[in-house]
Design an enzyme around this catalytic site. Structure first.
Site, PDB file in Angstrom:
ATOM      1  N   GLU A 207      -4.636  -3.996  -7.367  1.00 46.19           N
ATOM      2  CA  GLU A 207      -5.417  -4.061  -8.609  1.00 46.19           C
ATOM      3  C   GLU A 207      -6.718  -3.233  -8.513  1.00 46.19           C
ATOM      4  OE1 GLU A 207      -5.741  -4.665 -12.337  1.00 46.19           O
ATOM      5  OE2 GLU A 207      -3.893  -5.239 -11.311  1.00 46.19           O
ATOM      6  N   GLY A 208      -7.287  -3.114  -7.309  1.00 44.06           N
ATOM      7  CA  GLY A 208      -8.492  -2.289  -7.135  1.00 44.06           C
ATOM      8  C   GLY A 208      -8.199  -0.842  -7.505  1.00 44.06           C
ATOM      9  N   HIS A 209      -7.102  -0.297  -6.957  1.00 40.71           N
ATOM     10  CA  HIS A 209      -6.728   1.083  -7.289  1.00 40.71           C
ATOM     11  C   HIS A 209      -6.439   1.219  -8.788  1.00 40.71           C
ATOM     12  CE1 HIS A 209      -5.164   0.755  -2.988  1.00 40.71           C
ATOM     13  NE2 HIS A 209      -5.987   1.776  -2.889  1.00 40.71           N
TER      14      HIS A 209
ATOM     15  N   GLN B 230      -8.236  11.615   8.623  1.00 38.02           N
ATOM     16  CA  GLN B 230      -9.332  10.644   8.581  1.00 38.02           C
ATOM     17  C   GLN B 230      -9.085   9.451   9.497  1.00 38.02           C
ATOM     18  OE1 GLN B 230      -8.747  10.121   4.213  1.00 38.02           O
ATOM     19  NE2 GLN B 230      -9.213   7.978   4.598  1.00 38.02           N
TER      20      GLN B 230
ATOM     21  N   GLY C 179     -13.897   3.976  -5.424  1.00 40.67           N
ATOM     22  CA  GLY C 179     -14.299   2.572  -5.474  1.00 40.67           C
ATOM     23  C   GLY C 179     -15.570   2.307  -4.685  1.00 40.67           C
TER      24      GLY C 179
ATOM     25  N   ASP D 111     -15.651   1.272  -0.830  1.00 42.68           N
ATOM     26  CA  ASP D 111     -15.982   2.190   0.268  1.00 42.68           C
ATOM     27  C   ASP D 111     -17.306   2.868  -0.087  1.00 42.68           C
ATOM     28  OD1 ASP D 111     -13.424   2.131   2.024  1.00 42.68           O
ATOM     29  OD2 ASP D 111     -12.697   2.273  -0.022  1.00 42.68           O
TER      30      ASP D 111
ATOM     31  N   GLN E 287     -18.368   6.058   1.578  1.00 41.87           N
ATOM     32  CA  GLN E 287     -17.492   7.173   1.188  1.00 41.87           C
ATOM     33  C   GLN E 287     -17.987   7.813  -0.114  1.00 41.87           C
ATOM     34  OE1 GLN E 287     -13.038   7.312   1.572  1.00 41.87           O
ATOM     35  NE2 GLN E 287     -13.140   6.594  -0.530  1.00 41.87           N
TER      36      GLN E 287
ATOM     37  N   LEU F 285     -10.204  -6.727  -2.523  1.00 41.64           N
ATOM     38  CA  LEU F 285      -8.827  -6.266  -2.327  1.00 41.64           C
ATOM     39  C   LEU F 285      -8.838  -5.044  -1.422  1.00 41.64           C
ATOM     40  CD1 LEU F 285      -7.187  -6.524  -5.875  1.00 41.64           C
ATOM     41  CD2 LEU F 285      -7.419  -8.268  -4.099  1.00 41.64           C
TER      42      LEU F 285
ATOM     43  N   SER G 285      -5.778  -2.569   1.010  1.00 40.82           N
ATOM     44  CA  SER G 285      -4.413  -2.434   1.532  1.00 40.82           C
ATOM     45  C   SER G 285      -4.324  -3.067   2.918  1.00 40.82           C
ATOM     46  CB  SER G 285      -4.023  -0.967   1.608  1.00 40.82           C
ATOM     47  OG  SER G 285      -4.264  -0.340   0.370  1.00 40.82           O
TER      48      SER G 285
HETATM   49  P1  AMP Z   1      -7.668   3.682  -0.281  1.00 37.50           P
HETATM   50  O1  AMP Z   1      -6.263   3.715  -0.765  1.00 37.50           O
HETATM   51  O2  AMP Z   1      -8.018   2.483   0.538  1.00 37.50           O
HETATM   52  O3  AMP Z   1      -8.109   4.984   0.340  1.00 37.50           O
HETATM   53  O4  AMP Z   1      -8.569   3.539  -1.585  1.00 37.50           O
HETATM   54  C1  AMP Z   1      -8.471   4.471  -2.630  1.00 37.50           C
HETATM   55  C2  AMP Z   1      -9.612   4.246  -3.583  1.00 37.50           C
HETATM   56  O5  AMP Z   1      -9.538   2.921  -4.101  1.00 37.50           O
HETATM   57  C3  AMP Z   1     -10.984   4.374  -2.906  1.00 37.50           C
HETATM   58  O6  AMP Z   1     -11.872   5.046  -3.774  1.00 37.50           O
HETATM   59  C4  AMP Z   1     -11.370   2.944  -2.695  1.00 37.50           C
HETATM   60  O7  AMP Z   1     -12.765   2.741  -2.638  1.00 37.50           O
HETATM   61  C5  AMP Z   1     -10.775   2.284  -3.917  1.00 37.50           C
HETATM   62  N1  AMP Z   1     -10.607   0.850  -3.697  1.00 37.50           N
HETATM   63  C6  AMP Z   1     -10.000   0.251  -2.645  1.00 37.50           C
HETATM   64  N2  AMP Z   1     -10.092  -1.088  -2.746  1.00 37.50           N
HETATM   65  C7  AMP Z   1     -10.792  -1.339  -3.882  1.00 37.50           C
HETATM   66  C8  AMP Z   1     -11.230  -2.532  -4.543  1.00 37.50           C
HETATM   67  N3  AMP Z   1     -10.980  -3.734  -4.044  1.00 37.50           N
HETATM   68  N4  AMP Z   1     -11.917  -2.403  -5.691  1.00 37.50           N
HETATM   69  C9  AMP Z   1     -12.196  -1.173  -6.213  1.00 37.50           C
HETATM   70  N5  AMP Z   1     -11.799  -0.011  -5.648  1.00 37.50           N
HETATM   71  C10 AMP Z   1     -11.119  -0.102  -4.502  1.00 37.50           C
END
Ligand code: AMP
Length: 279
Positions: free
Chosen positions: A35-37, A61, A147, A150, A153, A184, A186
């Site tokens: 849901e975050g993504h 990375q 998000g 991070d 980032q 949230l 992964s």
């Molecule tokens: P990742 O797949 O972990 O590299 O995350 C991809 C993007 O989704 C990054 O910009 C993260 O910051 C964002 N993201 C991951 N988890 C969340 C979350 N719980 N809420 C909002 N954005 C998120």
């Protein structure tokens, strides 16, 4: 919804969309979407005519001792979620399509990337900046959504965009949390039920800091010490609990109201979680 594995084909599609006057939003991810993504995709969709989601577990990375091989991958589920959330194109390159075997260039941010996550993971942000710069060149987005989860980032990417004149707006999206407060991620899939329960200490520590600030606390060391205590009491070993300037990530002694953040990283049983809040 379109899907691409070849950077040149995605670039051609994006260029054609831009020629038609369409604004393009980019949401870079490593897949295993939650849901975050999806909240990032929705924000991009609100602002742009076309949304491109990249799903790429970026090898550069990860350090050799990190979880690159074990990182969860769920391509078909990710495609379905992207389609249902309104993405217009998904980019799923193989590592060999992104990196020539003798690739010898990278993008490195040399200040913000050295602290906090960078102190634990010295090559991490060069990998992030390099892949994000490549994605910006391939897609040439008007907007890219990252998000707040991070936090460092986003700060590093904003610095890269400023210093290298990438013509793209960076949007920082709010953290999406489970009902009990856990952000949230992964990597939450790695948590045992017991550790999943105790991991609430990260968001609890952040809430306590917000409450303290609301009651007038301005002393960074006191806020950091209280956060460390909350993590330790729940059996999580803090890597850092740092009150920093939200833009430069430099440590603060006294809170800058509205321009500070508390960043946390903690470990338990070989697993490491991060979380943060603006203060
Ligand atoms: P990742 O797949 O972990 O590299 O995350 C991809 C993007 O989704 C990054 O910009 C993260 O910051 C964002 N993201 C991951 N988890 C969340 C979350 N719980 N809420 C909002 N954005 C998120």
């Amino acid at each position: 919804m379109e899907s691409f594995r070849n950077p040149a084909e995605l670039h051609a599609w994006c260029a054609a969309e831009k020629r038609l006057g369409r604004a393009i939003g980019l949401v870079p991810t490593m897949g295993c979407l939650h849901e975050g993504h999806l909240s990032l995709i929705r924000l991009a969709k609100e602002r742009c005519d076309r949304v491109v989601v990249s799903v790429f577990v970026n090898p550069t990375q990860f350090a050799p001792n990190e979880d690159y091989d074990a990182y969860p991958r769920r391509e078909q589920a990710d495609l379905d979620l992207c389609e249902r959330t309104g993405a217009d194109a998904v980019f799923l390159p193989a590592p060999a399509a992104m990196y020539a075997q003798d690739a010898s260039c990278r993008v490195e941010e040399t200040l913000l990337a050295k602290t906090l996550e960078g102190a634990q993971r010295p090559t991490h942000f060069a990998g992030v900046c390099t892949v994000v710069a490549k994605l910006f060149n391939i897609v040439q987005p008007d907007l890219a959504v990252f998000g707040q989860k991070d936090f460092q980032q986003v700060a590093v990417i904003r610095r890269m965009v400023r210093d290298l004149d990438f013509p793209v707006e960076i949007l920082r999206a709010p953290i999406v949390r489970d009902a009990d407060g856990l952000a949230l991620s992964s990597r939450n899939a790695y948590l045992t039920p017991q550790n999943r329960a105790s991991a609430r200490c990260l968001s609890r520590a952040l809430r306590q800091a917000q409450d303290a600030v609301a009651q007038g606390q301005r002393d960074a060391a006191a806020i950091e010490a209280a956060a460390r205590e909350t993590l330790q009491a729940a059996g999580w070993a803090p890597d850092y609990a740092a009150v920093v300037d939200a833009e430069t990530l430099m440590p603060l002694q006294t809170l800058l109201p509205g321009a500070s953040a508390l960043l946390l990283a903690a470990r338990k049983d070989g697993l490491r979680l991060i979380d943060n809040t603006l203060l």
